[in-house]
Write a protein that holds these residues in place. Structure first.
Motif, mmCIF file in Angstrom:
data_model
loop_
_atom_site.group_PDB
_atom_site.id
_atom_site.type_symbol
_atom_site.label_atom_id
_atom_site.label_comp_id
_atom_site.label_asym_id
_atom_site.label_seq_id
_atom_site.Cartn_x
_atom_site.Cartn_y
_atom_site.Cartn_z
ATOM 1 N N ALA A 189 38.071 38.747 43.756
ATOM 2 C CA ALA A 189 38.761 37.643 43.080
ATOM 3 C C ALA A 189 38.773 37.857 41.571
ATOM 4 O O ALA A 189 39.771 37.584 40.895
ATOM 5 C CB ALA A 189 38.089 36.313 43.422
ATOM 6 N N ALA A 190 37.663 38.353 41.023
ATOM 7 C CA ALA A 190 37.599 38.610 39.577
ATOM 8 C C ALA A 190 38.559 39.730 39.188
ATOM 9 O O ALA A 190 39.237 39.646 38.152
ATOM 10 C CB ALA A 190 36.171 38.973 39.178
ATOM 11 N N ALA A 191 38.646 40.769 40.003
ATOM 12 C CA ALA A 191 39.572 41.874 39.712
ATOM 13 C C ALA A 191 41.010 41.375 39.723
ATOM 14 O O ALA A 191 41.807 41.713 38.832
ATOM 15 C CB ALA A 191 39.384 42.993 40.732
ATOM 16 N N ASP A 192 41.355 40.576 40.711
ATOM 17 C CA ASP A 192 42.713 40.030 40.787
ATOM 18 C C ASP A 192 43.019 39.152 39.580
ATOM 19 O O ASP A 192 44.126 39.192 39.040
ATOM 20 C CB ASP A 192 42.889 39.218 42.077
ATOM 21 C CG ASP A 192 42.959 40.098 43.321
ATOM 22 O OD1 ASP A 192 43.126 41.331 43.166
ATOM 23 O OD2 ASP A 192 42.836 39.564 44.435
ATOM 24 N N GLU A 193 42.036 38.352 39.163
ATOM 25 C CA GLU A 193 42.218 37.473 38.008
ATOM 26 C C GLU A 193 42.483 38.296 36.747
ATOM 27 O O GLU A 193 43.384 37.990 35.954
ATOM 28 C CB GLU A 193 40.984 36.602 37.816
ATOM 29 C CG GLU A 193 41.098 35.573 36.707
ATOM 30 C CD GLU A 193 41.993 34.394 37.072
ATOM 31 O OE1 GLU A 193 42.737 33.920 36.188
ATOM 32 O OE2 GLU A 193 41.946 33.957 38.233
ATOM 33 N N ILE A 194 41.717 39.347 36.554
ATOM 34 C CA ILE A 194 41.872 40.182 35.363
ATOM 35 C C ILE A 194 43.240 40.853 35.348
ATOM 36 O O ILE A 194 43.948 40.832 34.337
ATOM 37 C CB ILE A 194 40.755 41.236 35.306
ATOM 38 C CG1 ILE A 194 39.405 40.557 35.033
ATOM 39 C CG2 ILE A 194 41.042 42.288 34.236
ATOM 40 C CD1 ILE A 194 38.210 41.454 35.279
#
Length: 280
Positions: free
Chosen positions: A257-262
């Motif tokens: 989820a953090a990778a997608d957000e970035i």
């Protein structure tokens, strides 16, 4: 003598050739969406990307977007408390920062020097504790991005909501003044939070601060509920034995989820989605 019709025909051929060249360059850029920012100047002045469903990309993480566009190394500091350190994970490699680094390296293989995610989480700390080491653990590392996981221990240790808000806003601005992009990560959903009166006001405060400062927020509490509701993990798989921290499965999903957000906030996923739409 050259006839008007011949001139018109020649003009049309040149225009079509110019359009074809523009389309070829655009197609090449679409094959590597993150290169658009770096190579958009190769397009003819008159070429309109909107014809392909692409507008000018806007990035909520401009420093990250610049590194991706230029193919330069990307350095990220994961700043926070136990959820960043990886308490509850089976090993440091299973904590979300380590998994995030792997995910971003896979998504951005063209970056010279790759992606580095520094784990600067220390369990049990609240906002004031983290501020004491901000210069050493964040600013001196000179990252393009900080993911700041905060608010959990403040709620559990009786920090006032007003102080938390003021300290968090001031610190985000300090990082931004140092030309660092910031993503906030809100407190988790967990049984201990459910049993603590007023705890979720700190989650709401993180979201409000994000809106106020124009900073993306990883809505961890909401994500965790969705993972269970959508049967991605059971509660037993999501939480460690202490009922407060996540286990390996939760950290893996959080990293994704953090990778997608970035990528989304740097403009990369927007361009990829536009590419898919143009192909369809």
């Amino acid at each position: 003598m050259i006839s008007p019709s011949h001139l018109l025909g020649s003009f049309r051929v040149k225009s079509l050739r110019g359009l074809a060249r523009g389309a070829l360059v655009a197609a090449t850029l679409l094959a590597l969406p993150t290169a658009v920012l770096a190579y958009a100047d190769l397009l003819p002045d008159s070429f309109d990307l909107s014809a392909l469903g692409l507008g000018t990309p806007t990035a909520d993480l401009p420093h990250v977007a610049r590194q991706i566009a230029a193919g330069e190394p990307l350095r990220i500091v994961a700043f926070g408390s136990s959820s960043t350190e990886g308490i509850g994970a089976s090993s440091p490699a299973a904590a979300y920062p380590a998994r995030l680094e792997v995910a971003l390296k896979g998504a951005l293989p063209h970056l010279a020097g790759g992606v580095t995610v520094l784990n600067r989480g220390i369990g049990g700390e609240h906002t004031d504790d983290m501020l004491l080491r901000l210069d050493r653990d964040v600013l001196q590392a000179k990252p393009q991005l900080v993911i700041w996981q905060t608010g959990s221990n403040d709620a559990l240790r009786g920090v006032t909501l007003e102080h938390f808000r003021e300290a968090t806003i001031a610190t985000v601005r300090q990082m931004q003044d140092a030309e660092i992009d910031v993503v906030l990560m809100e407190p988790q959903w967990c049984p201990k939070f459910d049993a603590t009166p007023g705890a979720y006001r700190f989650r709401d405060a993180v979201r409000e601060i994000g809106d106020e400062l124009g900073v993306p927020v990883i809505r961890r509490s909401e994500l965790m509920r969705d993972w269970v509701a959508n049967a991605k993990l059971t509660k037993k798989q999501l939480f460690a034995a202490d009922g407060l921290h996540m286990a390996d499965g939760g950290y893996a999903l959080l990293a994704r989820a953090a990778a997608d957000e970035i990528l989304r906030d740097a403009g990369s996923l927007k361009l990829a989605e536009a590419q898919a739409t143009a192909i369809d």
